[in-house]
Write an enzyme that holds these catalytic residues in place. Structure first.
Site, PDB file in Angstrom:
ATOM      1  CG  ASP A   1      83.562  57.389  40.476  1.00  0.00           C
ATOM      2  OD1 ASP A   1      82.966  55.968  40.362  1.00  0.00           O
ATOM      3  OD2 ASP A   1      84.128  57.514  41.505  1.00  0.00           O
TER       4      ASP A   1
ATOM      5  CB  CYS B   1      80.309  42.817  74.012  1.00  0.00           C
ATOM      6  SG  CYS B   1      81.077  43.178  72.343  1.00  0.00           S
TER       7      CYS B   1
ATOM      8  CB  CYS C   1      76.916  45.994  71.751  1.00  0.00           C
ATOM      9  SG  CYS C   1      77.844  44.565  71.014  1.00  0.00           S
TER      10      CYS C   1
ATOM     11  CB  CYS D   1      81.853  46.635  73.710  1.00  0.00           C
ATOM     12  SG  CYS D   1      80.392  46.971  72.601  1.00  0.00           S
TER      13      CYS D   1
ATOM     14  CG  ASP E   1      80.408  52.758  44.521  1.00  0.00           C
ATOM     15  OD1 ASP E   1      80.332  53.667  43.579  1.00  0.00           O
ATOM     16  OD2 ASP E   1      81.620  52.095  45.339  1.00  0.00           O
TER      17      ASP E   1
HETATM   18 ZN    ZN Z   1      80.156  44.978  71.714  1.00  0.00          ZN
END
Ligand code: ZN
Length: 546
Positions: free
Chosen positions: A122, A279, A276, A274, A87
């Site tokens: 920009d 977790c 993942c 979750c 950016d």
């Molecule tokens: Zn998670």
């Protein structure tokens, strides 16, 4: 550099975008890497998340690491071998008022550090600015965009042309039209911060759609600042192909835990919804007790897992042709998102034009929101503008929808159809049977196996909006056709008498004779007997139509 579209649903598309550091698949999430503070390193992004692209800030790098990044080149500077987008730092300049650079310098610097996807400097349209100032941001950004050709020295960098205008939609349209004429490889929409922070998603729908409708369709569209997974489905459905996310890290630093429906404070969580790698190994209390730096790193990783898995879910939905269903599912996760979905009705014509006709799976209709779907709008246009009833048809028989589809093969319709055949002899072709059904309205018998008229499931009882929609479709159909007689078998319970009302209104207007048969049990022998005699009565020579 090319963008090849492989699959599409609504305005969403699975595509392949080629850069000098490899091909990336869209929709693409680019995690934001702050070179000064990294909660998750670029190397971890690549290893743990199989992340192929990231975005960083050329202005911050230039300010802090000027020549080091030029010498090392951005990929080894960040220790990341995937695609790097930069950016320009326009936002930082705006916030911190730094004037220590200029558009040309930022263009050159991005080339020197060997970035793959670069952005011109920009001028972002902020929230709540006057129209005059907004116009200035659009014009100044366009003027800088036009100068790019004279500033750049390389041909292997993909350049991003940002569309400005904020909530001033006429300016967004102008900005997109003019930017679209310039040879950028990617176009982008800058969304003012409050739109995302205050969940002003209905305004975002207008902004994205205005930009999209005025930009070239064969280039990717990047949505700046859309970092929360719970709105990815909306943005993708409206045609955004690239997203950058700083939210995963910002939220983590504030001990906020992302879910597909929103954000929860870690301290308020009793369970992790979750599985993942983060977790699965801990629970909210233990994570809360973990030292700050480690805790924030773990939260950032969880937030990224949620973001990437939502994007994969969206891709699978595009692949299956079920993006609308997924969108409605997410829409019910937050009232502001649902509000945005209601806005889609305004753009149904454009959505229909851009959507594919065939799909791999049937449609689910949950509520009247589905009436804005391309498939429903397409059927309406076809019936009202392109369809003509069979040439010899004189009597229109309207039968209610049945549980079984295709309707003409259902036990109920078969009963009627067989009797019609038996009683009408050579007059059979004067009779035209149509089904009135949600959500499509009128379904002529000869079309009822055409996709998706039979390939759908709808939740009953129907809501008032859906009933009103079908009522209007039935009435409009009667008005544009020239049957000599209309006979309705009314399912009063499902349609609350509205189909009868619509038929009566249209028949009175057209001065078409109209008969209705209804009963508590419409498919029982007595009602059907009356219905069939009504059909037979109306076929006699005394009615002047044989
Ligand atoms: Zn998670």
């Amino acid at each position: 550099m090319s963008f090849e579209i492989r699959d599409r649903d609504l305005l969403g598309r699975i595509g392949r975008f080629e850069t000098k550091s490899g091909v990336v698949e869209t929709p693409l999430l680019l995690p934001v890497i702050n070179p000064n503070v990294q909660s998750v390193s670029p190397k971890t992004l690549q290893k743990e998340f199989n992340c192929r692209a990231l975005i960083t800030n050329a202005y911050i790098i230039k300010k802090n690491f000027k020549d080091v990044a030029v010498e090392k080149r951005i990929h080894s500077f960040l220790d990341f071998s995937g695609v790097v987008m930069t950016d320009s730092g326009a936002y930082q300049i705006l916030v911190y008022g730094d004037v220590d650079t200029n558009p040309e310098e930022i263009v050159r610097y991005q080339e020197k550090i060997d970035t793959d996807i670069a952005t011109i400097l920009d001028v972002p349209t902020e929230w709540g600015v006057s129209k005059r100032y907004a116009r200035h941001t659009v014009n100044e950004t366009l003027s800088r965009a036009r100068k790019l050709a004279g500033m750049k020295t390389r041909d292997d960098t993909a350049w991003v042309g940002p569309v400005q205008g904020g909530q001033h939609l006429d300016l967004v349209a102008k900005s997109a039209r003019e930017m679209g004429k310039l040879p950028f490889q990617i176009y982008a929409l800058g969304s003012p911060v409050p739109v995302m922070e205050q969940y002003l998603f209905d305004i975002l729908v207008d902004m994205i759609m205005t930009a999209k409708m005025n930009l070239p369709q064969d280039h990717p569209l990047h949505l700046f600042g859309a970092g929360h997974p719970f709105m990815f489905a909306l943005a993708v459905a409206l045609g955004c192909d690239f997203f950058d996310s700083a939210a995963y890290a910002i939220y983590a630093r504030e001990d906020r835990y992302m879910t597909n429906y929103g954000t929860t404070k870690l301290s308020e969580l009793k369970f992790f919804p979750c599985s993942c790698p983060v977790c699965i190994k801990t629970d909210p209390d233990s994570l809360m007790a973990t030292p700050k730096i480690e805790r924030h790193e773990m939260l950032a990783r969880h937030n990224l897992h949620v973001s990437f898995s939502e994007l994969r879910r969206i891709k699978q939905a595009i692949f299956e042709g079920r993006l609308w269903e997924h969108l409605e599912l997410r829409g019910h996760g937050h009232p502001k998102l649902l509000q945005a979905l209601k806005k889609l009705d305004k753009y149904k014509e454009y959505l229909e034009k851009q959507s594919s006709v065939t799909k791999k799976s049937g449609l689910f209709f949950f509520s009247y929101l589905g009436l804005a779907r391309p498939e429903v709008f397409r059927h309406r246009i076809r019936i009202l503008k392109r369809y003509s009833p069979p040439r010899k048809a004189k009597v229109l028989i309207l039968l209610p929808q049945t549980r079984t589809k295709p309707f003409h093969k259902s036990r109920e319709h078969q009963k009627v159809l067989k009797e019609i055949k038996k009683r009408t002899f050579e007059n059979e072709e004067k009779i035209h049977v149509c089904t009135y059904a949600a959500p499509f309205g009128i379904i002529p018998i000869e079309l009822d196996e055409v996709y998706p008229l039979s390939q759908n499931e709808i939740a009953t009882p129907l809501d008032a909006e859906t009933i009103a929609y079908v009522e209007k479709q039935v009435a409009d159909y009667i008005e544009i056709t020239s049957y000599k007689k209309i006979i309705l078998l009314q399912d009063e319970e499902t349609w609350k008498g509205k189909i009868l009302k619509g038929c009566r209104r249209a028949c009175r207007k057209k001065k078409t004779p109209f008969t209705v048969l209804s009963g508590r049990q419409i498919w029982d022998e007595n009602t059907l007997k009356d219905f069939l005699s009504a059909i037979q009565d109306n076929l006699g020579p005394q009615h002047g139509m044989i």
